[in-house]
Motif scaffolding. Structure first.
Motif, short mmCIF file in Angstrom:
data_model
loop_
_atom_site.label_atom_id
_atom_site.label_comp_id
_atom_site.label_asym_id
_atom_site.label_seq_id
_atom_site.Cartn_x
_atom_site.Cartn_y
_atom_site.Cartn_z
N PHE A 47 -7.50 -0.70 4.65
CA PHE A 47 -6.43 -1.57 4.18
C PHE A 47 -6.97 -2.94 3.81
CE2 PHE A 47 -3.20 -4.79 4.79
CZ PHE A 47 -2.18 -4.31 3.98
N ASP A 48 -7.82 -3.50 4.66
CA ASP A 48 -8.40 -4.82 4.37
C ASP A 48 -9.18 -4.82 3.06
OD1 ASP A 48 -7.29 -5.90 6.67
OD2 ASP A 48 -9.16 -5.73 7.84
N MET A 49 -9.94 -3.75 2.80
CA MET A 49 -10.69 -3.66 1.53
C MET A 49 -9.75 -3.57 0.34
SD MET A 49 -14.04 -1.33 2.35
CE MET A 49 -13.16 0.04 3.09
N ILE A 50 -8.69 -2.76 0.45
CA ILE A 50 -7.73 -2.63 -0.65
C ILE A 50 -7.00 -3.94 -0.88
CG2 ILE A 50 -5.56 -1.51 -1.30
CD1 ILE A 50 -6.70 1.07 -0.07
N ARG A 51 -6.59 -4.61 0.20
CA ARG A 51 -5.90 -5.89 0.06
C ARG A 51 -6.80 -6.91 -0.65
NH1 ARG A 51 -3.89 -8.50 5.46
NH2 ARG A 51 -6.14 -8.48 5.77
N GLU A 52 -8.09 -6.91 -0.31
CA GLU A 52 -9.04 -7.82 -0.96
C GLU A 52 -9.18 -7.49 -2.46
OE1 GLU A 52 -13.76 -8.85 -0.68
OE2 GLU A 52 -12.69 -8.47 1.19
N GLU A 53 -9.22 -6.22 -2.80
CA GLU A 53 -9.31 -5.81 -4.21
C GLU A 53 -8.08 -6.29 -4.98
OE1 GLU A 53 -9.86 -1.59 -4.34
OE2 GLU A 53 -11.85 -1.71 -3.44
N TYR A 54 -6.89 -6.10 -4.40
CA TYR A 54 -5.67 -6.56 -5.05
C TYR A 54 -5.71 -8.08 -5.22
CZ TYR A 54 -2.82 -2.30 -5.18
OH TYR A 54 -2.29 -1.08 -5.49
N ASP A 55 -6.14 -8.78 -4.18
CA ASP A 55 -6.19 -10.25 -4.22
C ASP A 55 -7.15 -10.72 -5.31
OD1 ASP A 55 -5.47 -12.85 -3.23
OD2 ASP A 55 -7.44 -12.92 -2.25
N GLN A 56 -8.34 -10.11 -5.38
CA GLN A 56 -9.33 -10.50 -6.39
C GLN A 56 -8.84 -10.23 -7.81
OE1 GLN A 56 -12.92 -8.47 -5.23
NE2 GLN A 56 -13.39 -9.97 -3.63
N ALA A 57 -8.01 -9.20 -7.96
CA ALA A 57 -7.47 -8.87 -9.28
C ALA A 57 -6.20 -9.65 -9.60
CB ALA A 57 -7.18 -7.37 -9.35
N GLY A 58 -5.74 -10.48 -8.64
CA GLY A 58 -4.53 -11.26 -8.87
C GLY A 58 -3.27 -10.42 -8.83
N ARG A 59 -3.32 -9.29 -8.15
CA ARG A 59 -2.18 -8.38 -8.06
C ARG A 59 -1.55 -8.47 -6.68
NH1 ARG A 59 -4.78 -2.86 -9.09
NH2 ARG A 59 -2.67 -2.16 -8.66
N LEU A 60 -0.25 -8.23 -6.64
CA LEU A 60 0.47 -8.17 -5.37
C LEU A 60 0.42 -6.74 -4.84
CD1 LEU A 60 3.65 -10.24 -6.25
CD2 LEU A 60 1.67 -10.98 -4.91
N LEU A 61 0.34 -6.60 -3.54
CA LEU A 61 0.42 -5.28 -2.95
C LEU A 61 1.82 -4.71 -3.18
CD1 LEU A 61 -1.39 -5.89 0.45
CD2 LEU A 61 -2.16 -4.38 -1.38
N PRO A 62 1.94 -3.39 -3.36
CA PRO A 62 3.26 -2.80 -3.60
C PRO A 62 4.15 -2.87 -2.37
CG PRO A 62 1.61 -1.09 -3.36
CD PRO A 62 0.88 -2.40 -3.36
N GLN A 63 5.42 -2.68 -2.61
CA GLN A 63 6.39 -2.61 -1.52
C GLN A 63 6.17 -1.34 -0.72
OE1 GLN A 63 8.74 -5.02 -0.73
NE2 GLN A 63 7.56 -6.17 -2.24
N ASP A 64 6.62 -1.35 0.52
CA ASP A 64 6.55 -0.15 1.35
C ASP A 64 7.49 0.90 0.77
OD1 ASP A 64 5.74 1.44 3.44
OD2 ASP A 64 7.03 0.51 4.93
N VAL A 65 7.32 2.13 1.19
CA VAL A 65 8.18 3.23 0.75
C VAL A 65 8.97 3.76 1.93
CG1 VAL A 65 6.65 3.91 -1.13
CG2 VAL A 65 6.36 4.95 1.12
N ASP A 66 10.12 4.35 1.63
CA ASP A 66 10.88 5.04 2.66
C ASP A 66 10.27 6.43 2.80
OD1 ASP A 66 12.70 2.99 3.15
OD2 ASP A 66 13.98 3.64 1.49
N LEU A 67 10.12 6.87 4.02
CA LEU A 67 9.49 8.15 4.29
C LEU A 67 10.43 8.99 5.13
CD1 LEU A 67 6.76 9.62 3.90
CD2 LEU A 67 6.10 8.75 6.14
N VAL A 68 10.63 10.23 4.71
CA VAL A 68 11.45 11.17 5.44
C VAL A 68 10.57 12.31 5.89
CG1 VAL A 68 13.41 12.76 5.33
CG2 VAL A 68 13.49 10.58 4.08
N ALA A 69 10.57 12.59 7.18
CA ALA A 69 9.74 13.67 7.72
C ALA A 69 10.61 14.87 8.06
CB ALA A 69 9.01 13.20 8.96
N ASN A 70 10.15 16.03 7.66
CA ASN A 70 10.82 17.29 7.98
C ASN A 70 9.81 18.21 8.63
OD1 ASN A 70 13.43 16.80 6.81
ND2 ASN A 70 12.43 16.92 4.83
N HIS A 71 10.25 18.94 9.61
CA HIS A 71 9.38 19.91 10.28
C HIS A 71 9.82 21.31 9.87
CE1 HIS A 71 7.46 16.96 12.88
NE2 HIS A 71 8.64 16.39 12.97
N ALA A 72 8.93 22.05 9.25
CA ALA A 72 9.23 23.43 8.88
C ALA A 72 9.24 24.29 10.14
CB ALA A 72 8.21 23.95 7.88
N ARG A 73 10.15 25.17 10.22
CA ARG A 73 10.21 26.07 11.39
C ARG A 73 10.18 27.49 10.94
NH1 ARG A 73 12.49 23.30 16.25
NH2 ARG A 73 12.55 21.16 15.57
#
Length: 73
Positions: A47-73
């Motif tokens: 994560f730190d490496m990716i954040r640094e790459e975004y920072d160096q490119a002048g880009r903002l990190l994306p927003q978080d995503v909603d995640l839904v977990a389902n368990h197959a039975r």
């Protein structure tokens, strides 16, 4: 600047007996470890490496995503 704790993180067993941790909102932000804790520690480094790459490119990190977990039975 965003921190890893602001994102949804997933840690799960992998097929080969190790564990994988990843951030669904950030393509390429994934890491493996022998234990869940090791995978999460490695993910923090990636994560730190990716954040640094975004920072160096002048880009903002994306927003978080909603995640839904389902368990197959």
């Amino acid at each position: 600047m965003k921190s890893l704790q602001e994102y949804t993180m997933v840690t799960r067993p992998d097929d080969n007996g190790t564990f994988v941790s990843y951030v669904p909102a950030l393509p390429g932000c994934h890491a493996w470890g022998e234990t869940p804790d090791e995978a999460r520690r490695e993910l923090a480094h990636v994560f730190d490496m990716i954040r640094e790459e975004y920072d160096q490119a002048g880009r903002l990190l994306p927003q978080d995503v909603d995640l839904v977990a389902n368990h197959a039975r």
